[in-house]
Scaffold this motif. Structure first.
Motif, short mmCIF file in Angstrom:
data_model
loop_
_atom_site.label_atom_id
_atom_site.label_comp_id
_atom_site.label_asym_id
_atom_site.label_seq_id
_atom_site.Cartn_x
_atom_site.Cartn_y
_atom_site.Cartn_z
N GLU B 12 0.86 -1.19 0.00
CA GLU B 12 0.00 0.00 0.00
C GLU B 12 0.90 1.23 0.00
OE1 GLU B 12 -3.24 -0.34 -0.34
OE2 GLU B 12 -3.05 -2.52 -0.19
N VAL B 13 0.47 2.25 -0.74
CA VAL B 13 1.31 3.43 -0.92
C VAL B 13 0.65 4.65 -0.27
CG1 VAL B 13 2.41 4.95 -2.61
CG2 VAL B 13 2.11 2.51 -3.12
N PHE B 14 1.46 5.40 0.48
CA PHE B 14 0.99 6.61 1.16
C PHE B 14 1.87 7.78 0.74
CE2 PHE B 14 -0.07 2.91 3.57
CZ PHE B 14 -1.32 3.14 4.14
N VAL B 15 1.24 8.89 0.40
CA VAL B 15 1.98 10.05 -0.06
C VAL B 15 1.71 11.23 0.88
CG1 VAL B 15 2.22 11.76 -1.92
CG2 VAL B 15 1.90 9.34 -2.48
N ARG B 16 2.78 11.93 1.25
CA ARG B 16 2.59 13.23 1.93
C ARG B 16 2.64 14.29 0.82
NH1 ARG B 16 3.79 15.07 7.07
NH2 ARG B 16 5.48 13.65 7.61
N PRO B 17 1.51 14.93 0.56
CA PRO B 17 1.46 15.85 -0.58
C PRO B 17 2.39 17.05 -0.40
CG PRO B 17 -0.76 15.36 0.23
CD PRO B 17 0.20 14.81 1.24
N ARG B 47 4.24 11.43 -10.44
CA ARG B 47 4.81 11.90 -11.72
C ARG B 47 4.69 13.42 -11.88
NH1 ARG B 47 2.19 7.46 -13.45
NH2 ARG B 47 0.50 8.66 -14.39
N ARG B 48 3.82 14.05 -11.06
CA ARG B 48 3.62 15.49 -11.20
C ARG B 48 3.78 16.21 -9.85
NH1 ARG B 48 0.56 13.00 -14.94
NH2 ARG B 48 0.43 13.93 -17.00
N ASN B 49 4.84 15.92 -9.16
CA ASN B 49 5.11 16.56 -7.87
C ASN B 49 3.98 16.42 -6.88
OD1 ASN B 49 7.58 17.63 -8.90
ND2 ASN B 49 6.38 19.20 -9.95
N GLU B 50 3.33 15.25 -6.87
CA GLU B 50 2.22 15.07 -5.93
C GLU B 50 2.68 14.85 -4.51
OE1 GLU B 50 2.42 13.52 -8.85
OE2 GLU B 50 0.45 13.33 -9.80
N GLY B 51 3.98 14.65 -4.30
CA GLY B 51 4.39 14.34 -2.94
C GLY B 51 5.79 14.79 -2.61
N VAL B 52 6.05 14.95 -1.29
CA VAL B 52 7.40 15.23 -0.82
C VAL B 52 7.93 14.07 0.01
CG1 VAL B 52 7.10 17.73 -0.83
CG2 VAL B 52 6.47 16.44 1.22
N SER B 53 7.08 13.09 0.26
CA SER B 53 7.51 11.92 1.02
C SER B 53 6.58 10.75 0.73
CB SER B 53 7.47 12.26 2.52
OG SER B 53 7.53 11.08 3.29
N LEU B 54 7.15 9.55 0.71
CA LEU B 54 6.37 8.35 0.40
C LEU B 54 6.57 7.31 1.49
CD1 LEU B 54 7.24 7.50 -3.33
CD2 LEU B 54 4.94 7.80 -2.42
N TRP B 55 5.49 6.60 1.81
CA TRP B 55 5.59 5.38 2.61
C TRP B 55 5.08 4.24 1.77
CZ3 TRP B 55 2.46 7.02 7.59
CH2 TRP B 55 3.22 7.93 8.34
N VAL B 56 5.75 3.11 1.82
CA VAL B 56 5.18 1.89 1.26
C VAL B 56 5.12 0.87 2.40
CG1 VAL B 56 5.85 2.24 -1.14
CG2 VAL B 56 7.44 1.14 0.44
N VAL B 57 4.01 0.19 2.50
CA VAL B 57 3.78 -0.77 3.58
C VAL B 57 3.22 -2.05 2.97
CG1 VAL B 57 2.55 -1.21 5.73
CG2 VAL B 57 3.15 1.13 5.11
N ARG B 58 3.81 -3.17 3.32
CA ARG B 58 3.23 -4.42 2.82
C ARG B 58 1.81 -4.58 3.32
NH1 ARG B 58 6.98 -9.59 1.92
NH2 ARG B 58 4.92 -10.52 2.13
#
Lengths: 354, 97
Positions: B12-17, B47-58
């Protein structure tokens, strides 16, 4: 507040809860109970949609190496990447319904699942790239905007993301055509020729006429679909006619005329026998598109295997050295976060969230 | 459902916009390992600057409340209207409250 959620009403049967959520314009989420036919309809529709995005890279991909300028090449590359991304958002949405992406890919390359008929036509000139952006993506936008309100949450959310990006696709196409229309007589003829070839297939993208579309009523009752095929087709024609005038091209439909009473354009009937032929596999490029997809899948097998082997090796190494598997993963994630954003709070926040 | 035929787990992918906002769930993807999941998430969801940080969690590492549990699980907050400020009648001429 919890009490505002229809689905929470105690004592309701799963069917009643499902119907109540739909009636209240709320969204069905993956772990909710849903009728088998609702699930099957969504899987079929989302899979077809995902396949269309993936196959949709091919017609335009045909021109990537021959784009007339670096600017056009960068734009086209970005567009093809978006199509790949859209396919993946949609496969992810389909997977929330309990199907497996690998299985869907298998069904696509073995011809057991379909994709949009439009991608079975060839792209003969660079003007086709512009016309695909303008007409094909324009038609897709007409179809897709109402899907942002689809009753199935993951599909609706994927569509919101997709629609935001489609707008770029349509505008780059129209701008490309405007540029050609400002060029030489031969370039203008090239645009008109592309419009002549793509107009009718674009109208067919909305599917058969309402009379020949038996599943529409049920999909609309479930609020998967919001408008009938004919309503969307009309909306597309009404949007497109003034754009064609502005561009200076003629839409290849002599019967087209403004209907004052309806406040809409009357237009001719697409050749449904052609649509049926293309859907049945006899379009100009059906075999080529599926062959290409199959080849890409098979030729990529060693990459997938290598990535799996590498991941296993890394896991084994991590297991053999100090920490447990779980703590290694947390450190890796935190380190990457820290690199992107020097924020010491990240890990704490993660833990609080548990 | 979490292991695909290719043997790649679902993440699962989480983005901090942007700074100041929470990470928000944006979707999921399959990857061979955490690093690949992070790279794929970047390519797929930013792909379009939607985030400044990402989390990926199984996905299989997430513990979730189930629909079956829902009613009793959330019931404790259902009948406590006094936790909301609108529960209290305050005369209109009392300022700043």
């Amino acid at each position: 507040m919890v009490t505002a959620e229809v689905a929470e009403r105690p004592g309701a049967s799963p069917e009643e809860a499902f119907e109540a959520v739909i009636a209240a314009e709320q969204r069905i989420e993956p772990r909710d109970w849903m009728p088998d036919a609702y699930r099957a309809t969504l899987v079929r529709q989302i899979a077809q949609h995902a396949h269309s995005e993936i196959i949709g890279m091919q017609p335009e991909g045909n021109w990537l190496t021959r784009a007339p300028s670096l600017r056009r090449k960068a734009i086209l590359l970005a567009k093809a990447q978006d199509e790949a991304g859209h396919g993946l958002y949609l496969y992810a949405a389909a997977e929330t319904l309990g199907v497996d992406r690998a299985e869907l890919t298998e069904k696509l390359i073995s011809g057991r699942q379909k994709y949009s008929s439009i991608f079975n036509y060839p792209t003969l000139t660079f003007a086709d790239v512009g016309v695909i952006g303008w007409l094909v993506d324009g038609a897709a936008i007409c179809n897709q905007v109402p899907l942002c309100r689809c009753s199935y949450g993951p599909y609706a959310r994927a569509m919101v993301r997709i629609c935001k990006e489609e707008s770029f696709h349509q505008r780059q196409g129209y701008e490309l055509l405007m540029t050609l229309m400002r060029g030489t007589e031969a370039q203008r003829r090239m645009v008109q020729d592309a419009v002549d070839r793509w107009w009718w297939p674009s109208l067919m993208m909305f599917g058969p006429s309402d009379a020949a579309s038996p599943n529409t009523a049920r999909s609309m009752a479930w609020r998967i679909k919001r408008h009938t095929n004919d309503e969307l087709r009309q909306r597309f024609v009404d949007m497109t006619v003034p754009q064609a005038e502005h561009l200076g091209v003629t839409l290849p439909d002599p019967g087209m005329s403004w209907n004052e009473e309806r406040g809409s354009w009357d237009f001719g009937e697409p050749d449904w026998s052609e649509l049926n032929r293309v859907i049945q596999g006899q379009g100009p490029c059906n075999a080529q598109r599926v062959d290409r997809r199959r080849a890409a899948h098979e030729e990529g097998a060693w990459v997938r295997e290598a990535a799996t082997a590498y991941a296993e090796k890394r896991r084994a190494e991590a297991g053999a050295s100090a920490g447990t598997d779980a703590s290694t993963r947390t450190h890796a994630a935190t380190a990457t976060n820290a690199a992107a954003e020097p924020d010491a709070g990240t890990k704490t926040e993660q833990e609080n969230g548990k | 459902m979490t292991e695909s035929k290719a043997g790649w787990p679902l993440y699962e992918v989480f983005v901090r916009p942007r700074r100041g906002l929470n990470h928000v769930h944006v979707g999921s993807l399959h990857a061979a390992d955490d690093r690949m999941a992070l790279l794929a998430a970047r390519d797929l969801y930013t792909r379009r600057n939607e985030g400044v940080s990402l989390w990926v969690v199984r996905s299989d590492a997430i513990t979730a409340s189930t629909p079956d549990e829902r009613d009793p699980f959330f019931a404790p907050s259902g009948d406590k209207v006094y936790r909301h400020p609108t529960f209290y009648d305050i005369p209109e001429d009392v300022p700043h409250i």
